[in-house]
Enzyme design. Structure first.
Site, mmCIF file in Angstrom:
data_model
loop_
_atom_site.group_PDB
_atom_site.id
_atom_site.type_symbol
_atom_site.label_atom_id
_atom_site.label_comp_id
_atom_site.label_asym_id
_atom_site.label_seq_id
_atom_site.Cartn_x
_atom_site.Cartn_y
_atom_site.Cartn_z
ATOM 1 N N ASP A 50 16.416 -22.277 26.381
ATOM 2 C CA ASP A 50 17.115 -22.058 27.628
ATOM 3 C C ASP A 50 18.637 -21.828 27.162
ATOM 4 O O ASP A 50 19.333 -21.699 28.253
ATOM 5 C CB ASP A 50 16.902 -23.264 28.636
ATOM 6 C CG ASP A 50 17.595 -24.670 27.968
ATOM 7 O OD1 ASP A 50 17.901 -24.831 26.954
ATOM 8 O OD2 ASP A 50 17.804 -25.680 28.838
ATOM 9 N N LYS A 119 8.858 -27.306 25.672
ATOM 10 C CA LYS A 119 9.815 -28.224 25.340
ATOM 11 C C LYS A 119 10.419 -28.848 26.567
ATOM 12 O O LYS A 119 10.808 -27.991 27.372
ATOM 13 C CB LYS A 119 10.780 -27.757 24.471
ATOM 14 C CG LYS A 119 11.826 -28.736 23.883
ATOM 15 C CD LYS A 119 13.016 -28.334 22.857
ATOM 16 C CE LYS A 119 13.775 -27.403 23.313
ATOM 17 N NZ LYS A 119 14.975 -27.937 24.019
ATOM 18 N N GLU A 121 13.620 -31.820 27.793
ATOM 19 C CA GLU A 121 14.761 -32.742 27.229
ATOM 20 C C GLU A 121 14.444 -34.019 27.882
ATOM 21 O O GLU A 121 13.987 -34.332 28.952
ATOM 22 C CB GLU A 121 15.976 -32.184 28.040
ATOM 23 C CG GLU A 121 16.344 -30.666 27.065
ATOM 24 C CD GLU A 121 17.704 -30.482 27.426
ATOM 25 O OE1 GLU A 121 18.324 -31.028 28.083
ATOM 26 O OE2 GLU A 121 18.024 -29.121 26.850
ATOM 27 N N GLU A 188 18.944 -33.372 18.730
ATOM 28 C CA GLU A 188 20.324 -32.546 18.612
ATOM 29 C C GLU A 188 21.499 -33.460 18.512
ATOM 30 O O GLU A 188 21.414 -34.322 19.412
ATOM 31 C CB GLU A 188 20.301 -31.626 19.829
ATOM 32 C CG GLU A 188 21.283 -30.987 19.976
ATOM 33 C CD GLU A 188 21.295 -29.779 21.129
ATOM 34 O OE1 GLU A 188 20.230 -29.454 21.526
ATOM 35 O OE2 GLU A 188 22.271 -28.865 21.172
HETATM 36 O O1 KIV Z 1 17.749 -23.806 24.158
HETATM 37 C C1 KIV Z 1 18.021 -23.950 22.865
HETATM 38 O O2 KIV Z 1 18.294 -23.213 21.940
HETATM 39 C C2 KIV Z 1 17.586 -25.310 22.246
HETATM 40 C C3 KIV Z 1 17.795 -25.779 21.008
HETATM 41 C C4 KIV Z 1 17.060 -26.942 20.515
HETATM 42 C C5 KIV Z 1 17.964 -24.800 19.863
HETATM 43 O O3 KIV Z 1 17.289 -26.247 22.880
#
Ligand code: KIV
Length: 297
Positions: A50, A119, A121, A188
């Protein structure tokens, strides 16, 4: 010359790499051209991050990017990639609320976008969502530590896990995601010592970004490694090339050549076939003679 094919990378390949203690590589990509180059470069995983919001669309955070924008770019990456595992980043607001809606959005990334995983968060609080996504056959990559979608809650982009309670929080989050079944976890913006502890503790491969060298793999934003981000680089960013300089130079040379009349050359122009040219010249000549006759009357 074609690039030799390599075996397809799957979530299992990535997990096996951790077991064999081989480092895992991951880069972001958002379009056909860069995804092709990243895939042909032998990178294991391509994340349609994102971060698209900032490095491609020019927003000042990741928060505004939409499901439709992410899907559009995921499809472009999908068309380019043969071997790397393609992961789509779920945008802010598409999974934090209703679990059912989160699962439906994850399914869209696979069904309409061609992603092979998504993915999300967040740690422990996402464990139920991760299980439900896996029930829907969608592999999930976790992402903890400095999670850019929590920008306002964190009060800025701040390294996480710097005190004992922060470390405990991160460890709990990593273990909860691992137990829920994520195939990997992005760490991260966390101190390397903490990333090392988490990496030892969990079965899922850890993929670091600003988390030191002890992670099982590393991810960076493509635009950052080629100096195309137009922002001061974070501490962990390494430039492997200067695409900005390359592009600036190409643009300047094009401008100079056009303004000087030296582009395009004859060799860069299309030409009529011989016979058509002869016919055309004859017509023009006849027209010219007619005009001379008319003028002479
Ligand atoms: O959106 C992104 O680029 C990420 C990182 C982990 C590289 O979530």
């Amino acid at each position: 010359m074609g690039v030799p094919a390599r075996p397809k990378i799957t979530t299992t390949t990535v997990q096996e790499k951790k077991q064999r203690r081989e480092f895992i590589t991951c880069l972001t990509a958002y379009d056909y051209a860069t995804a092709r180059l990243v895939d042909e470069g032998g990178i294991d995983m391509i994340l349609v991050g994102d971060s698209l919001a900032q490095v491609v669309l020019g927003y000042d955070s990741t928060l505004p990017v939409t499901m439709e924008e992410m899907l559009h770019h995921t499809r472009a990456v999908r068309r380019a990639v043969r071997s790397a595992l393609v992961i789509a980043d779920m945008p802010f607001g598409t999974y934090q609320g209703d679990v059912k809606e989160g699962v439906a959005n994850a399914v869209r990334f696979v069904k309409d976008g061609g992603a092979e995983a998504v993915k999300v968060e967040g740690g422990e609080k996402r464990a139920d969502l991760v299980r439900r996504m896996l029930d829907a056959e969608v592999p999930v990559m976790g992402h903890i530590g400095l999670t850019p979608q929590s920008l306002h809650k964190m009060g800025g982009y701040k390294v996480q896990g710097k005190d004992l309670s922060g470390i405990e929080r991160l460890m709990k989050d990593a273990v909860a995601l691992d137990r829920a079944g994520v195939f990997s976890i992005v760490l991260e913006g966390v101190p390397r010592e903490v990333a090392a502890m988490i990496t030892r503790e969990v079965a899922a491969p850890t993929i670091g970004i600003g988390a030191g060298p002890e992670c099982d793999g590393q991810v960076l934003v493509f635009h950052d490694i080629v100096n195309l981000s137009f922002a001061p680089p974070a501490k962990f960013v390494r430039h492997y090339g200067d695409a900005a300089a390359l592009i600036r130079n190409a643009v300047a040379q094009f401008k100079t050549d056009v303004e000087a009349g030296s582009y395009p050359s004859d060799a860069e122009s299309y030409h009529l076939p011989k016979e058509t040219r002869a016919d055309l010249e004859a017509i023009l000549k006849r027209k010219e003679m007619r005009a001379v006759r008319v003028a002479a009357k």
